[in-house]
Design an enzyme around this catalytic site. Sequence first.
Site, mmCIF file in Angstrom:
data_model
loop_
_atom_site.group_PDB
_atom_site.id
_atom_site.type_symbol
_atom_site.label_atom_id
_atom_site.label_comp_id
_atom_site.label_asym_id
_atom_site.label_seq_id
_atom_site.Cartn_x
_atom_site.Cartn_y
_atom_site.Cartn_z
ATOM 1 N N GLU A 160 72.798 58.074 40.378
ATOM 2 C CA GLU A 160 72.059 58.221 41.640
ATOM 3 C C GLU A 160 72.017 56.833 42.257
ATOM 4 O OE1 GLU A 160 68.425 60.101 40.385
ATOM 5 O OE2 GLU A 160 69.435 62.004 40.065
ATOM 6 N N GLU A 167 72.993 49.016 53.277
ATOM 7 C CA GLU A 167 71.658 49.376 52.799
ATOM 8 C C GLU A 167 70.790 48.116 52.754
ATOM 9 O OE1 GLU A 167 70.980 50.277 48.588
ATOM 10 O OE2 GLU A 167 69.860 52.054 49.195
ATOM 11 N N CYS A 211 65.298 55.372 48.042
ATOM 12 C CA CYS A 211 66.734 55.623 48.228
ATOM 13 C C CYS A 211 66.982 56.675 49.296
ATOM 14 C CB CYS A 211 67.356 56.058 46.912
ATOM 15 S SG CYS A 211 66.546 57.513 46.232
ATOM 16 N N LYS A 227 66.316 51.604 29.534
ATOM 17 C CA LYS A 227 66.304 50.196 29.943
ATOM 18 C C LYS A 227 65.652 50.184 31.316
ATOM 19 C CE LYS A 227 67.841 47.078 31.972
ATOM 20 N NZ LYS A 227 66.991 46.391 32.976
HETATM 21 P P1 NAD Z 1 70.107 47.643 40.391
HETATM 22 O O1 NAD Z 1 71.408 48.358 40.385
HETATM 23 O O2 NAD Z 1 70.075 46.213 40.731
HETATM 24 O O3 NAD Z 1 69.385 47.756 38.972
HETATM 25 C C1 NAD Z 1 69.112 49.005 38.377
HETATM 26 C C2 NAD Z 1 69.073 48.836 36.872
HETATM 27 O O4 NAD Z 1 70.375 48.507 36.393
HETATM 28 C C3 NAD Z 1 68.159 47.734 36.381
HETATM 29 O O5 NAD Z 1 67.480 48.204 35.237
HETATM 30 C C4 NAD Z 1 69.128 46.622 36.027
HETATM 31 O O6 NAD Z 1 68.646 45.746 35.050
HETATM 32 C C5 NAD Z 1 70.304 47.401 35.512
HETATM 33 N N1 NAD Z 1 71.599 46.715 35.573
HETATM 34 C C6 NAD Z 1 72.028 45.827 36.485
HETATM 35 N N2 NAD Z 1 73.313 45.472 36.223
HETATM 36 C C7 NAD Z 1 73.691 46.164 35.117
HETATM 37 C C8 NAD Z 1 74.897 46.220 34.362
HETATM 38 N N3 NAD Z 1 75.984 45.525 34.693
HETATM 39 N N4 NAD Z 1 74.929 47.024 33.280
HETATM 40 C C9 NAD Z 1 73.853 47.757 32.938
HETATM 41 N N5 NAD Z 1 72.684 47.736 33.615
HETATM 42 C C10 NAD Z 1 72.610 46.958 34.706
HETATM 43 O O7 NAD Z 1 69.179 48.497 41.374
HETATM 44 P P2 NAD Z 1 67.680 48.160 41.824
HETATM 45 O O8 NAD Z 1 67.731 46.986 42.726
HETATM 46 O O9 NAD Z 1 66.804 48.144 40.636
HETATM 47 O O10 NAD Z 1 67.314 49.472 42.660
HETATM 48 C C11 NAD Z 1 67.534 49.629 44.008
HETATM 49 C C12 NAD Z 1 68.765 50.468 44.267
HETATM 50 O O11 NAD Z 1 68.617 51.735 43.636
HETATM 51 C C13 NAD Z 1 69.014 50.788 45.724
HETATM 52 O O12 NAD Z 1 70.383 50.653 46.007
HETATM 53 C C14 NAD Z 1 68.597 52.247 45.853
HETATM 54 O O13 NAD Z 1 69.205 52.958 46.909
HETATM 55 C C15 NAD Z 1 68.997 52.778 44.533
HETATM 56 N N6 NAD Z 1 68.252 53.995 44.210
HETATM 57 C C16 NAD Z 1 68.898 55.194 44.247
HETATM 58 C C17 NAD Z 1 68.201 56.368 43.981
HETATM 59 C C18 NAD Z 1 68.881 57.713 44.032
HETATM 60 O O14 NAD Z 1 68.290 58.678 43.567
HETATM 61 N N7 NAD Z 1 70.074 57.818 44.578
HETATM 62 C C19 NAD Z 1 66.838 56.304 43.662
HETATM 63 C C20 NAD Z 1 66.213 55.063 43.635
HETATM 64 C C21 NAD Z 1 66.941 53.913 43.903
#
Ligand code: NAD
Length: 480
Positions: A254, A384, A288, A178
Amino acid sequence: MAHFQHFIDGTFTHGTSGRTFPKYRPSDGALIGHVHEGGRAEIDLAVQAARAAQKGPWARLTVDDRSDLMRAVADGIVRRFDDFVAAEMADTGQPRSMMEHAFIPRGAANFRIFADVVKNVATESFQTPTPDGRGALNYAIRKPKGVIGVICPWNAPLLLMTWKVAPALACGNSVIVKPSEETPGTATLLGEVMNDAGVPAGVYNVVHGFGPDSAGGYLTQHPGVDAITFTGETRTGTAIMQAAAHGLRDVSFELGGKNSAIVFADADLDVTLEALGRSVFLNCGQVCLGTERVLVERPLFEALVAGLKEKAEALRPGATLGPLISAEHREKVLSYYEKAVAEGASVVTGGGVPTMPEELSGGHWVQPTIWTGLADEASVWNEEIFGPCCHIRPFDSEEEAIAVANATDYGLSTAIFTRDLSRAHRVAAEVDVGITWVNSWFLRDLRTPFGGTGHSGIGREGGVHSLEFYTELRNICVKL
Ligand code: NAD
């Protein structure tokens, strides 16, 4: 106009929901395509296809065959390199050079490394004494977990997705991806590469949509999904963990970070500034592992602030600095720009929106921004932001630097800059994070453990650690 379809059982499909949502280009706000939104029905179909493939043709392949297929996928990405660069640039708006030199090659590299890892990692074996003197032999084998749900963010879409898909497939699982609703492009394109490479239908599936009450939510709740790997925000991780609790499915997370760099007065300033220039501003701060908290020993404070200001001001939005991903995310970042001033920060540089040429004026641009002078309680210092910004704070002792770096619920990464290697080792062991760099940043060896402590994640991926998540280790005891 692009139409981003689901990829289920080796076939591109609109699905049955009849719903689409628009995809806008972050650099100018132009509508570039419509994305088909998946619901329960599409997830059901994808789970069926993934299960059938995982139990069928995919399971019958040898490790060598799977490994060869992973290499063929990597070659396929390289063959379609320009298409991947174009798709990811359209989705994220980030500069071509970053796509060409980092994000797309890494997508291919992820398949190559796990093609090797899966062939070369041994399992354990013990000889066990028994009363009759003949003994027993214990040995472990790895079996794929089954159907893996892969939920991805938007900030480095291909790189972060393949970091999960490559080991999952190399281990013999099938996946349902997804992708983020913001970045549907490269996950869709990878479906074509999978077919061209000869990966059996149903092994790699993509269902587009949002989170709750959409494809993401249905995928994580589906009882046919055996484990979930997720990269994204910490609060989304909490929701996914709740869904995964039904059926006791394993998770690998992550999550977010609020990473510190710790710069000692004896650091090589050029090396430090080169690394910080990237760790604060790369991908418009949407990394991240990026640095939003810079701790610098007082004697170097003025020089470091001046040097990083120069780095920030050398960036050219629209050329060497990309936009933020969306209007909504820009609002969030700009709200922190306002809060910083309200919380008493001095703005060293930036703090607003750059003036862009007419053709880019609809994009989600912000200025690279540096602050000083905030109290440790400030929200800008603790939350963040995920934008091209940092706050620089002086410190007077090693103990103080460690205590301040650790004063956060997050624990993803840190970067330590010093010429004193004993101190580097000492401090590295004391900062509570999963990943530490010394005199560098984002220097990645894909065999090393990757992941965060605290609110930054659960589990480790990378090299053998990915095998721990994507396989079940089974022990077999043979009485001799
Ligand atoms: P997000 O959590 O908003 O979304 C990530 C994914 O989750 C999307 O595909 C979204 O549609 C899906 N999603 C959202 N709610 C959901 C639910 N209830 N059930 C299932 N799926 C759901 O994150 P984002 O805004 O896309 O990404 C940015 C974040 O990701 C930042 O916090 C960043 O630090 C983190 N990040 C972490 C790493 C790591 O390796 N630790 C790497 C990249 C990004």
